[in-house]
Enzyme design. Sequence first.
Site, PDB file in Angstrom:
ATOM      1  NE  ARG A 161       5.883  -0.091   9.923  1.00 38.44           N
ATOM      2  CZ  ARG A 161       4.678  -0.244   9.378  1.00 38.44           C
ATOM      3  NH1 ARG A 161       4.446   0.174   8.147  1.00 38.44           N
ATOM      4  NH2 ARG A 161       3.710  -0.824  10.050  1.00 38.44           N
ATOM      5  CE  LYS A 209      -2.326  -0.944   3.809  1.00 40.95           C
ATOM      6  NZ  LYS A 209      -1.657  -2.196   4.226  1.00 40.95           N
ATOM      7  NE  ARG A 228       2.107  -4.741  11.327  1.00 38.48           N
ATOM      8  CZ  ARG A 228       3.251  -4.556  10.660  1.00 38.48           C
ATOM      9  NH1 ARG A 228       4.375  -5.081  11.118  1.00 38.48           N
ATOM     10  NH2 ARG A 228       3.273  -3.872   9.565  1.00 38.48           N
ATOM     11  NE  ARG A 249       7.266  -2.562   5.879  1.00 39.62           N
ATOM     12  CZ  ARG A 249       5.936  -2.586   5.962  1.00 39.62           C
ATOM     13  NH1 ARG A 249       5.211  -2.366   4.883  1.00 39.62           N
ATOM     14  NH2 ARG A 249       5.342  -2.861   7.102  1.00 39.62           N
ATOM     15  NE  ARG A 256      -4.425  -1.448   9.954  1.00 38.34           N
ATOM     16  CZ  ARG A 256      -3.395  -0.813   9.409  1.00 38.34           C
ATOM     17  NH1 ARG A 256      -3.506   0.425   9.021  1.00 38.34           N
ATOM     18  NH2 ARG A 256      -2.247  -1.436   9.252  1.00 38.34           N
TER      19      ARG A 256
HETATM   20  P1  AMP Z   1       0.550   0.644   9.020  1.00 43.02           P
HETATM   21  O1  AMP Z   1       1.669   1.613   8.910  1.00 43.02           O
HETATM   22  O2  AMP Z   1      -0.638   0.998   8.166  1.00 43.02           O
HETATM   23  O3  AMP Z   1       0.984  -0.780   8.854  1.00 43.02           O
HETATM   24  O4  AMP Z   1       0.014   0.768  10.529  1.00 43.02           O
HETATM   25  C1  AMP Z   1       0.840   0.464  11.621  1.00 43.02           C
HETATM   26  C2  AMP Z   1       0.009   0.354  12.887  1.00 43.02           C
HETATM   27  O5  AMP Z   1      -0.659   1.609  13.141  1.00 43.02           O
HETATM   28  C3  AMP Z   1      -1.118  -0.670  12.862  1.00 43.02           C
HETATM   29  O6  AMP Z   1      -0.647  -1.980  13.154  1.00 43.02           O
HETATM   30  C4  AMP Z   1      -2.029  -0.119  13.957  1.00 43.02           C
HETATM   31  O7  AMP Z   1      -1.487  -0.370  15.246  1.00 43.02           O
HETATM   32  C5  AMP Z   1      -1.933   1.385  13.727  1.00 43.02           C
HETATM   33  N1  AMP Z   1      -2.960   1.830  12.752  1.00 43.02           N
HETATM   34  C6  AMP Z   1      -2.715   2.401  11.539  1.00 43.02           C
HETATM   35  N2  AMP Z   1      -3.861   2.691  10.922  1.00 43.02           N
HETATM   36  C7  AMP Z   1      -4.860   2.307  11.752  1.00 43.02           C
HETATM   37  C8  AMP Z   1      -6.282   2.323  11.667  1.00 43.02           C
HETATM   38  N3  AMP Z   1      -6.912   2.795  10.580  1.00 43.02           N
HETATM   39  N4  AMP Z   1      -6.984   1.844  12.728  1.00 43.02           N
HETATM   40  C9  AMP Z   1      -6.369   1.380  13.815  1.00 43.02           C
HETATM   41  N5  AMP Z   1      -5.038   1.306  13.963  1.00 43.02           N
HETATM   42  C10 AMP Z   1      -4.280   1.761  12.945  1.00 43.02           C
END
Ligand code: AMP
Length: 206
Positions: free
Chosen positions: A152, A13, A163, A122, A88
Amino acid sequence: MNIILLGAPGSGKGTEGNLISKNYNIPTISTGDIFRENIKNKTELGVVVEKLMNNGQLVPDDLVVSLIKDRLNCDDVKNGFILDGFPRTVAQAQALKEIAKIDKVILIDVDYEITEQRILSRRVCPVCKSVYNTMTYSKDICDKCGASLITRKDDNKETVKKRFDVYVNQTNPVIDFYENENLLYKVDGNLSPDTVYSEIDKILQK
Ligand code: AMP
């Protein structure tokens, strides 16, 4: 054009969002990036979300929705935006429906083994948010802005599985939500980033 990118962690993404952003000149809004900035800057929000993120859990809906509501009020989204990592949950998707009109939802569909492999190799640029993979890029600095690349904190084997489980349980229903809204388009995310992008581009040109 207002676009949502859906897909499991590691589906691409971020990479595809950056490509769309560059070619269509609209900003990407990544809730994960916003949270990471807040953690880095030790803000009140950062303190609340840090543990959840490091555990691979979701941040509560009300927090994420109010953050998106504020962000979508900014001037730079007037000509469109790309949402990466939001919504999400179905509750988030329902809340978004009240905030903005979405034109297209693109699901980047990838097998678990591939997402795991991609996440564990990554590296990301903390400054311009470019995404790299050690299998195809061996330097420690960002090709685009020269910043030092980082891994990360939640990109480790244990958290990846959590996740992914969260994605299956809480985000899969979001796919059905947008299918019912007739907004969903699916691309095969197992392919190379450029091939995936050309599929996305065809969808966006329709
Ligand atoms: P990402 O960078 O999109 O993989 O997000 C990393 C982490 O941020 C996720 O595992 C969640 O802990 C939190 N997070 C990001 N976006 C959301 C969302 N829309 N709703 C809830 N938690 C989120």
